[in-house]
Every structure is written in C-alpha cells, then in structure tokens.
Design a protein around this motif. Structure first.
Motif, PDB file in Angstrom:
ATOM      1  N   GLN A   1      41.429  41.400  25.500  1.00  0.00           N
ATOM      2  CA  GLN A   1      40.870  40.384  26.402  1.00  0.00           C
ATOM      3  C   GLN A   1      41.120  40.809  27.838  1.00  0.00           C
TER       4      GLN A   1
ATOM      5  N   LYS B   1      40.219  38.113  30.548  1.00  0.00           N
ATOM      6  CA  LYS B   1      40.085  36.912  31.385  1.00  0.00           C
ATOM      7  C   LYS B   1      41.416  36.313  31.819  1.00  0.00           C
TER       8      LYS B   1
ATOM      9  N   ASP C   1      45.121  37.833  36.553  1.00  0.00           N
ATOM     10  CA  ASP C   1      44.750  37.432  37.914  1.00  0.00           C
ATOM     11  C   ASP C   1      44.022  38.561  38.637  1.00  0.00           C
TER      12      ASP C   1
ATOM     13  N   ASP D   1      32.575  45.653  34.050  1.00  0.00           N
ATOM     14  CA  ASP D   1      32.501  45.430  35.495  1.00  0.00           C
ATOM     15  C   ASP D   1      33.095  46.594  36.288  1.00  0.00           C
TER      16      ASP D   1
END
Length: 247
Positions: A164, A166, A169, A230
């Motif tokens: 993961q 998400k 920070d 990204d």
C-alpha cells in the motif's frame, strides 16, 4: 507508545499488510525502510537523530552506527497520527540493478557465502556465482531458489511497503534524496545533510540489458509499477533504455 508499536520486529508475520519501520521518538518520525533505497543512509541518520549524541548542526560524515533497537513490525494504521510517516522508493529496474551490483558483484553475500545443500551447490556450480547480468535475469527463478538472501534483496518494493502507499505522509524518490534532507531539517530544526553510505559495487547500466531482460524485469515488477505509478512507469524506463542503446 502502545498506540504506535504493534510488536517487536523479531516476530514473524505472513500478513503482507505489515511493514518494517524505524522510529525516532525524539522527533516523532517513522521510516518504512526498503533495502537498496538509500536505507543505510536513512537508517543511520534516524539513529543519529534519535540518540542525539552531540549538538552539531549537521551530519557531516558517516555517523557511528547505533546499536539500540529501533526496528518494529507495524501496521500503517497503527502508527500514531502525530508521527511523520515516510518511505523512500526507487525506479524498480534500477533498484534491481543496484541490489545485484552490491549484493552479487561486490559483497558476494548472495551466493558464495551461503550455506548450501548438495542440490543447491550443484545448481549454483552450474549457474555460476558471478553471472553476467543477462544470464542472471534469464535464470532469475533458479537464482532466487538458491538464495533466500538474494531473494530478500530483490523481492519487490511493494512487499516492504505492506502493499500500500496511501498511509504515508510522504513518498521520497531516491533520485531526489535532498528533498528528504530538507524535510528532516524542517522537522528537527537542524540542518541535515544526508551521507551516502553502502554504495560499493560496479554500477550496472541499463544499456547492458537485453530487450528480453528489460521485458522480463518490467513483468517481474508489475505490482511495483502499479503502486508507484505517480513516480515511475514502464514506458519511462523503456524510453530511457532505448535512448541509451541508441547512443
């Protein structure tokens, strides 16, 4: 600290939602480390910050490695909300090449120093402990079977991250590590210059790979490219590869 830590890192977990974190309680920082993503640099810096051995304003050289335990297996959702949670990632194929350079061609930890069964010894003797890079990739599954140490170093970044992204920070790219130094400086109020550690080994260029090897590694790290879309993509690394080959 019960809210922050779920358990000691020496315990074993099969649940891939767990990730290994290094904690700096002094400044409320949690670092999920990934091998060959500047981890020696960041781990040593985290230890220096946690111990606060002196009042110098800069990390100007390799700090003394710390012996106290900062490693914990945690679930990202269990990390205290007031901790700055970050991870450093790397382009997947370049990550693989860095691991091979350091662990196979430089430190020879992956194969030559392993305790081998007779079957593994014969297999390694046939495959070779110092393989040409495309031969290694062509026979990657066999090499992974031979050495858990090697497998651990190249198994994929998403596994280190608990599959993961998400919960962090901030995600820092190893190519832009200065941004991490700036953020740590902001948090701690000290000027942090990150030292470069554990960089041994001949650097392997993308241009040394065959197209077959490139395609195999892109497929091998499919989940990493999905998770880190990204930041990195198969198209970008393929374009960089083609540019190098065409020089």
């Amino acid at each position: 600290m019960g809210v922050l830590r779920s358990c000691n890192f020496l315990e074993k977990f099969g649940n891939q939602t767990m990730l290994r974190a290094i904690l700096c309680d002094r400044f409320k920082i949690a670092y999920n480390f990934i091998l060959k993503c500047a981890c020696s640099t960041v781990k040593t810096t985290m230890g220096w910050l946690e111990n606060g051995q002196d009042d110098r304003s800069k990390i100007i050289s390799m700090p003394k490695r710390q012996s106290h335990k900062m490693y914990w297996w945690v679930k990202i959702e269990n990390l205290a909300v007031n901790y700055f949670k970050f991870v450093v990632v790397r382009e997947p194929i370049k990550w693989f090449l860095s691991a091979v350079s350091n662990q196979v061609f430089f430190s020879i930890n992956s194969f030559e120093s392993q305790k081998l069964t007779s079957y593994k010894y014969l297999s390694i003797a046939k495959l070779g402990v110092n393989p040409e890079i495309n031969w290694l990739i062509e026979n990657l599954e066999s090499y992974l079977e031979m050495s858990q140490f090697f497998k651990h170093h190249i198994k994929a970044q998403h596994i280190f991250m608990g599959n993961q992204i998400k919960g962090f920070d901030r995600v820092f790219q190893v190519e832009r590590l200065g941004e991490l130094g700036e953020k740590l400086s902001e948090i701690t109020g000290m000027e942090i210059n990150l030292p470069r550690l554990n960089t041994g080994g001949r650097k392997i260029s993308l241009a040394e790979l065959s197209e077959k090897s490139m395609k195999k590694l892109i497929d091998f790290y499919t989940r990493d490219y999905e998770l880190l879309k990204d930041y990195y993509s198969p198209d970008k690394i393929w374009d960089e590869y083609q540019a190098l080959k065409n020089k």
